[in-house]
Design a protein around this motif. Sequence first.
Motif, mmCIF file in Angstrom:
data_model
loop_
_atom_site.group_PDB
_atom_site.id
_atom_site.type_symbol
_atom_site.label_atom_id
_atom_site.label_comp_id
_atom_site.label_asym_id
_atom_site.label_seq_id
_atom_site.Cartn_x
_atom_site.Cartn_y
_atom_site.Cartn_z
ATOM 1 N N GLY A 3 3.720 1.239 5.801
ATOM 2 C CA GLY A 3 3.556 2.012 4.568
ATOM 3 C C GLY A 3 4.799 2.816 4.235
ATOM 4 N N ALA B 102 5.068 12.171 -0.944
ATOM 5 C CA ALA B 102 4.459 10.844 -0.805
ATOM 6 C C ALA B 102 4.602 10.275 0.604
ATOM 7 N N TYR C 268 2.510 1.626 -3.528
ATOM 8 C CA TYR C 268 1.560 2.129 -4.525
ATOM 9 C C TYR C 268 1.166 3.576 -4.247
ATOM 10 N N SER C 269 1.200 3.997 -2.983
ATOM 11 C CA SER C 269 0.947 5.406 -2.669
ATOM 12 C C SER C 269 2.021 6.282 -3.306
ATOM 13 N N VAL D 285 0.840 -1.207 0.000
ATOM 14 C CA VAL D 285 0.000 0.000 0.000
ATOM 15 C C VAL D 285 0.870 1.250 0.000
ATOM 16 N N GLY D 286 1.927 1.246 0.822
ATOM 17 C CA GLY D 286 2.830 2.393 0.838
ATOM 18 C C GLY D 286 3.549 2.589 -0.479
ATOM 19 N N ALA E 154 1.232 6.538 -6.941
ATOM 20 C CA ALA E 154 0.103 7.431 -7.207
ATOM 21 C C ALA E 154 0.533 8.897 -7.121
ATOM 22 N N VAL E 155 1.308 9.236 -6.100
ATOM 23 C CA VAL E 155 1.772 10.626 -5.962
ATOM 24 C C VAL E 155 2.695 10.986 -7.124
ATOM 25 N N VAL F 150 1.378 10.658 2.569
ATOM 26 C CA VAL F 150 0.342 9.897 1.856
ATOM 27 C C VAL F 150 0.508 8.405 2.117
ATOM 28 N N ALA F 151 1.740 7.908 2.030
ATOM 29 C CA ALA F 151 1.993 6.487 2.272
ATOM 30 C C ALA F 151 1.648 6.111 3.708
ATOM 31 N N ALA G 94 -2.314 6.371 4.199
ATOM 32 C CA ALA G 94 -3.031 5.376 3.403
ATOM 33 C C ALA G 94 -2.915 3.996 4.041
#
Length: 525
Positions: free
Chosen positions: A435, A297, A273-274, A270-271, A277-278, A300-301, A304
Amino acid sequence: MTKLFTLFLLCTCCLSAHAALDPGQVLQLANEDSSVKVAAIQKMTEAADPDAARVLKAMADGQLFLSANKVVVIDGDKAFDASTGEPIKMPGNPDSITVNNRIRGELANALAALSLFDKDVGVRLASAQELQTRVSPDLVPVLARALAKETDNAVKALLKMAHAQANLGNADPAARLAAVRVLSGSSSPNIRSALLPLTDKAKEPDNKVRYGAISAVKAIDGRLELTENLARVFSGLSLGSILLLAALGLAITYGVMGVINMAHGELLMVGAYSAYAVQSIFRNYFPNAIDWYLPAAIPVAFFAAALVGVVMERTVIRWLYGRALETLLATWGLSLVLIQAARIVFGAQNVEVSNPSWMSGGIELMPNLLLPWNRLVIIGFALFVLLLVWVLMNKTRLGMFVRAVTQNRAMAGCVGVPTSRIDTMAFGLGAGIAGLGGLALSQISNVGPDMGQGYIVDSFMVVVVGGVGQLAGAVWAALGLGIFTKLLEGWAGAVIAKIAVLVFIIVFIQKRPQGIFALKGRVIE
């Protein structure tokens, strides 16, 4: 009268400069015999003339042609006499001059040697570095001249090595022996390869030179082995920092709630992919600031992964406290759900997460020891996260509650600690740290739905060896296992290293079940 004499001198100098190259020698560059071409290139290199560099550069770039028994340089819609450099009329049907691999190598050597006389120190340094990998005995006079004129210490040190390598082919045994002694202080694999033929009696008849070469190769081998071990230690620290980030969160959740979270590796995913995404957002909307996507990021990581962890705890895990086997099966099912969700959202293939420009390159400590910036940053980031977690666990009210629940859940509840809320917050904190581990992992590894599967077992090993709920134990175990694994991989291979690490952990747990640092308290005792 004086003005006329000065003008005459200037004209004479200009004419002599244009006539510096012998037309007959330049014409040999167009000879069909490669040996004749090589001889011409070597003679022009020995002269160390700027005009020679101009002609050889044109030859390397495919701009040298033969027209009416005359060598010309054609650059776009302009033509020049190769010998004088003067503009001429564009020839009708010029013949191209063939440049094969042998000639191309000679040209590269020649241009590098001629660049040693450039006024720019950076150009001379780059040329000297290029000559470390390929230098011929014919360059000895040029290198000696460049070495005598050089004033920069860094360039001079490289020139000494290049000059010594060129002298390895000298006909004089004394010159070869002197070159061997100079090269014996190197740590370069290329120089070792250059010295290796001199250790063979069939190729080196002089005993002094041969014995000197054997001693030099042994000395270089010792330094190469040292640098290889240092590289393994650094690689182990890098691996240990990733394991530390992965295990910190697991140490908190496993220590507080006793939950065997098999989905912890997917929180790493998840971290990662965060971060992807950023990065995509910055590429599409802030392309000029793409180098700063990684700092953006980080929160966000963390949030998330923390959000996913809170949802997992509230919906599934909170109903299974005290049943370790059932939490293992339930979280394994959650890991499959998260993997499939990533495949649906991002696709089954790996995605690209690139390093920012300020994380590219590295620090070269030795010729075969490069410390990449991305791994150095990850090690620093892991230490920074560790410091924040230590402050949180030891200097805040939340940390005090987490430690109280870890040591004695029932007593903590009796004195007013909201254990259920602490469970949720601790699980979210552990997930968020995972993450951050995934964010760091995205800079050195592929990002895909299955990326977390390879780290879950190692993370549990770190937690068990270090001691459940102990940050200091997690640090020592992560760094120790990382370095130990990499050193073993260099000596015995990856498979044997993995088996040896597992055997070591089994024996260690048998002798010390509570890990390196055991929890203290009345209930524990």
